[in-house]
Design a protein around this motif. Structure first.
Motif, mmCIF file in Angstrom:
data_model
loop_
_atom_site.group_PDB
_atom_site.id
_atom_site.type_symbol
_atom_site.label_atom_id
_atom_site.label_comp_id
_atom_site.label_asym_id
_atom_site.label_seq_id
_atom_site.Cartn_x
_atom_site.Cartn_y
_atom_site.Cartn_z
ATOM 1 N N GLY A 13 0.855 -1.185 0.000
ATOM 2 C CA GLY A 13 0.000 0.000 0.000
ATOM 3 C C GLY A 13 0.892 1.236 0.000
ATOM 4 O O GLY A 13 2.114 1.136 -0.178
ATOM 5 N N VAL A 14 0.273 2.393 0.238
ATOM 6 C CA VAL A 14 1.080 3.615 0.183
ATOM 7 C C VAL A 14 2.129 3.614 1.293
ATOM 8 O O VAL A 14 3.250 4.124 1.108
ATOM 9 C CB VAL A 14 0.171 4.876 0.232
ATOM 10 C CG1 VAL A 14 -0.420 5.125 1.612
ATOM 11 C CG2 VAL A 14 0.921 6.096 -0.272
ATOM 12 N N VAL A 33 6.227 -7.899 -0.322
ATOM 13 C CA VAL A 33 5.288 -8.973 -0.655
ATOM 14 C C VAL A 33 3.874 -8.454 -0.441
ATOM 15 O O VAL A 33 3.583 -7.851 0.599
ATOM 16 C CB VAL A 33 5.494 -10.195 0.272
ATOM 17 C CG1 VAL A 33 4.552 -11.320 -0.134
ATOM 18 C CG2 VAL A 33 6.935 -10.648 0.237
ATOM 19 N N ASP A 34 3.010 -8.674 -1.420
ATOM 20 C CA ASP A 34 1.603 -8.281 -1.256
ATOM 21 C C ASP A 34 0.712 -9.385 -1.806
ATOM 22 O O ASP A 34 1.005 -9.978 -2.842
ATOM 23 C CB ASP A 34 1.302 -6.969 -1.974
ATOM 24 C CG ASP A 34 0.011 -6.325 -1.462
ATOM 25 O OD1 ASP A 34 0.102 -5.255 -0.831
ATOM 26 O OD2 ASP A 34 -1.073 -6.908 -1.679
ATOM 27 N N GLY A 42 -4.961 -2.133 -2.096
ATOM 28 C CA GLY A 42 -5.649 -2.382 -0.824
ATOM 29 C C GLY A 42 -6.456 -1.163 -0.404
ATOM 30 O O GLY A 42 -7.067 -0.490 -1.251
ATOM 31 N N SER A 47 -8.771 5.790 -0.833
ATOM 32 C CA SER A 47 -8.446 7.010 -0.093
ATOM 33 C C SER A 47 -8.944 8.263 -0.798
ATOM 34 O O SER A 47 -8.892 8.358 -2.023
ATOM 35 C CB SER A 47 -6.925 7.096 0.085
ATOM 36 O OG SER A 47 -6.608 8.182 0.913
ATOM 37 N N ALA A 49 -7.366 10.948 -0.236
ATOM 38 C CA ALA A 49 -6.050 11.551 -0.484
ATOM 39 C C ALA A 49 -6.025 13.056 -0.211
ATOM 40 O O ALA A 49 -5.352 13.818 -0.904
ATOM 41 C CB ALA A 49 -5.599 11.233 -1.910
ATOM 42 N N PRO A 194 0.108 -14.023 -0.403
ATOM 43 C CA PRO A 194 0.003 -13.655 1.008
ATOM 44 C C PRO A 194 1.173 -14.219 1.813
ATOM 45 O O PRO A 194 1.638 -15.328 1.515
ATOM 46 C CB PRO A 194 -1.303 -14.314 1.464
ATOM 47 C CG PRO A 194 -1.889 -15.000 0.291
ATOM 48 C CD PRO A 194 -0.923 -14.962 -0.843
ATOM 49 N N GLY A 344 -14.456 1.672 1.811
ATOM 50 C CA GLY A 344 -13.077 1.308 2.160
ATOM 51 C C GLY A 344 -12.995 0.978 3.635
ATOM 52 O O GLY A 344 -14.010 1.053 4.349
ATOM 53 N N GLN A 374 -3.436 8.779 7.179
ATOM 54 C CA GLN A 374 -1.992 8.786 6.936
ATOM 55 C C GLN A 374 -1.601 8.685 5.461
ATOM 56 O O GLN A 374 -0.410 8.551 5.158
ATOM 57 C CB GLN A 374 -1.309 7.667 7.719
ATOM 58 C CG GLN A 374 -1.365 7.859 9.229
ATOM 59 C CD GLN A 374 -0.522 9.021 9.722
ATOM 60 O OE1 GLN A 374 0.684 9.038 9.524
ATOM 61 N NE2 GLN A 374 -1.143 10.008 10.336
#
Ligand SMILES: Cc1cc2nc3c(=O)[nH]c(=O)nc-3n(C[C@H](O)[C@H](O)[C@H](O)COP(=O)(O)OP(=O)(O)OC[C@H]3O[C@@H](n4cnc5c(N)ncnc54)[C@H](O)[C@@H]3O)c2cc1C
Length: 435
Positions: A13-14, A33-34, A42, A47, A49, A194, A344, A374
Motif C-alpha cells: 500500500g502507500v 510482498v503483497d 488495498g 483514499s 487523499a 500472502p 473502504g 496517513q
C-alpha cells in the motif's frame, strides 16, 4: 525459489511502498510482498487523499506539513525520469469550519508552532470565498432522521483556511510511483502472494513464508498490511505489550456533481472540513464532489472483524446521510437518485494515531493503525521508519530512549515515542479521523 534480503516489507500500500523506497534508498536489499495484484490495490485505493494540516497534536501537524513538501516536489523526491506518469497534488486549499472539536485557539497555536500559513475567515469572508456555502451553525451533528437535523441554524460559522492544503488526484498512482521509485533503487515486489507465516529463530525474526511455500529470509520484517495488519501481527505472535488497540472500521465516500460555482475560473474548489455537520467534501476533476464522513458521535461505527468481509459497495442509507448533510451545507447541491461512491476500510487505533514502532520480537517492525489519516504522511512514514530501523538495528533502545526524527524539509524534530506501541494513548486527539 527461496530468497534472502535485508528487509521484507509486508504490504504494498502507500505505507509499505514508501517504507520500501526509503529503505532501498538507504542501500538495503528490500523485498516487498503483497497478496493483491499491484501496489496500492488495498485500502489505499479508496483514499480521498486529502492533504490537510489540522491534526490535534504537534506531531500530527508537523508530519503533515513536512509531507506536503514531498508531494509538491514529487518528481524530485522519487527521482522519476522525465515523462513518467505521476500523481499530482492539487493545491486547492483546505477550509476548516469552526467546530468545538477543533477550536481556533488550538489551530492557531499548532499552526504557529509548526509554521503552517493560515487565514482566519469571518462568516462573510467564508461566503465570499466559498460560493454557495451555507454558513449556518448546526452543531452537534445529528442523524438526518432526527427532526433536530432540520432545525434552523443557531449561529454563523467562520473558518480557518490553509491555502497550501488540497489533495492528490490519484492515490493508487501515487503508490505505484513510490513502488517504481523503490524498484529503481533495487527493491523487488512479489504480488498475489500472502505471507502465511513469520519465521523466527534465536528470539528474533528470520523471515517470512509465502502461500506457495517460498521462504524469504531477512533479519528485518516490516508489517505494513493496513487493515489486515492485526492478522500479520498474530502470525508473528506480537502485540502483548501494545497499550493501544487496533480495529478495522468500514467507511464510505460518495460522489455527486459539484454545486454550481464551487469550481470556478478553471480552479477546483477547496476541501471543506465540516465537523459541524460531520462531513468533508473534496472536489475532483470532471466537476465531481467527493463527500466523506468525520465519524460524528451520532453515527454508529461499522467495526469489522475481517476486512475481507467489509462489503465493498456503497449503501443507499449512508449515501443519503452523507449527501444530505452536504446538501445542507451547499443548498444548491442536487442529491442524485442513483447513489454513487466507494467503500473502504480504515485501520484504527484507540487514539486515532498510527503505530510506527518496533515490537517485542527483535527485527519485527510495524507501520500500522493509520486510522484513516496517513495517506498524506506516507512519504515521511517511510523515512521515519528507516531512521527507527537503522537506530534499533544498531543497538539503540528506542523503548526507553525514543528516537527523534528530524524532518528534512522543515527542520522540525519529532519524537517517535509519540507513535510507540507502548504509549499512553493521546488524550489530545479527537476520537475521529481528524487525529
Ligand atoms: C475511504 C478512505 C478515505 C481516506 N481518506 C484519506 C484522506 O483523505 N487523507 C489521508 O491522509 N488518508 C486518508 N485515508 C487513509 C489512508 O488512505 C490510509 O491511511 C492508507 O492508505 C493506508 O495505507 P496502508 O499501506 O497502510 O494500507 P493498504 O493500502 O491497505 O495496504 C496494505 C497492503 O497489505 C496487503 N496485505 C495484507 N495482508 C497481507 C498478507 N498477509 N500478505 C501480504 N500482503 C498483505 C494488502 O493486500 C494491501 O495491499 C483514507 C482511507 C480510506 C479507507
Amino acid at each position: 525459489m527461496n530468497a534472502t534480503a535485508d528487509c521484507v516489507v509486508i504490504g504494498a500500500g502507500v505505507i509499505g511502498s514508501s517504507v520500501a523506497y526509503a529503505l532501498a534508498r538507504h542501500g538495503r536489499r528490500v523485498v516487498v510482498v503483497d497478496r493483491g495484484s499491484g501496489a496500492g490495490h488495498g485500502s489505499t485505493s479508496a483514499s480521498s487523499a486529502v492533504i490537510r494540516f489540522h491534526y490535534s497534536t504537534y506531531e500530527g501537524v508537523s508530519l503533515a506539513w513536512e509531507s506536503r513538501h514531498h508531494w509538491t516536489a514529487w518528481r524530485d523526491y522519487l527521482g522519476a525520469p522525465a515523462g513518467a506518469r505521476l500523481a499530482a497534488m492539487h493545491r486547492a486549499g483546505v477550509v476548516v469550519l469552526d467546530a468545538p472539536i477543533s477550536p481556533r485557539s488550538r489551530l492557531r497555536e499548532l499552526f504557529g508552532q509548526v509554521g503552517v500559513p493560515y487565514e482566519e475567515w469571518s462568516p462573510d469572508e467564508l461566503r465570499h470565498r466559498v460560493p454557495g456555502i451555507d454558513t449556518g451553525r448546526y452543531w452537534p451533528p445529528k442523524p438526518i432522521t432526527d427532526d433536530a437535523f432540520w432545525a434552523d441554524a443557531d449561529d454563523e460559522l467562520g473558518a480557518v483556511f490553509t491555502p497550501d492544503g488540497g489533495f492528490v488526484d490519484d492515490p493508487m498512482l501515487a503508490t505505484q510511483n513510490l513502488a517504481d521509485a523503490a524498484g529503481r533503487c533495487g527493491a523487488r515486489f512479489t504480488f498475489r502472494q500472502p505471507v502465511t507465516a513469520i519465521r523466527t529463530g534465536n528470539d528474533r525474526v528470520t523471515g517470512v513464508t509465502l502461500a506457495d511455500g517460498v521462504q524469504i529470509s531477512a533479519p528485518v520484517v516490516v508489517n505494513c498490511a493496513g487493515p489486515w495488519s492485526a492478522q500479520v501481527n498474530a502470525l508473528a505472535g506480537v502485540g502483548s505489550d501494545f497499550t493501544v488497540t487496533q480495529r478495522a472500521l468500514r467507511q464510505e465516500v460518495h460522489h455527486v456533481d459539484a454545486p454550481p460555482g464551487f469550481n470556478r475560473d478553471g480552479s477546483l474548489g477547496p476541501v471543506v472540513s465540516d465537523a459541524d455537520l460531520g462531513i468533508y467534501v473534496r472536489s475532483a476533476p470532471g466537476d465531481v464532489l467527493l463527500v466523506g464522513g468525520t465519524e460524528p458521535e451520532c453515527d454508529p461505527r461499522e467495526w469489522v472483524d475481517d476486512p475481507d468481509r467489509a462489503g465493498a459497495h456503497r449503501t443507499a442509507a449512508l449515501f443519503e446521510t452523507q449527501v444530505t448533510r452536504a446538501a445542507r451545507r451547499f443548498p444548491e447541491l442536487r442529491v442524485p437518485p442513483q447513489p454513487k461512491g466507494i467503500a473502504g476500510v480504515y485501520d484504527v487505533t484507540s487514539d486515532w494515531t498510527p503505530v510506527y514502532d518496533r515490537t517485542e520480537l527483535d527485527g519485527f517492525y510495524v507501520a500500522i493503525g493509520t486510522s484513516g489519516n496517513q495517506f498524506k504522511n506516507a512519504p515521511v512514514a517511510g523515512q521515519l521508519m528507516t531512521t527507527l530501523i537503522d537506530a534499533v538495528e544498531s543497538g539503540h533502545d528506542h523503548d526507553t530512549d525514543p528516537v527523534t526524527y528530524r524532518c528534512p524539509y522543515t527542520g522540525h524534530q519529532v519524537g517517535l515515542g509519540f507513535f510507540s506501541r507502548k504509549r499512553t494513548p493521546s488524550r489530545l486527539t479527537t476520537d475521529s479521523v481528524r487525529g
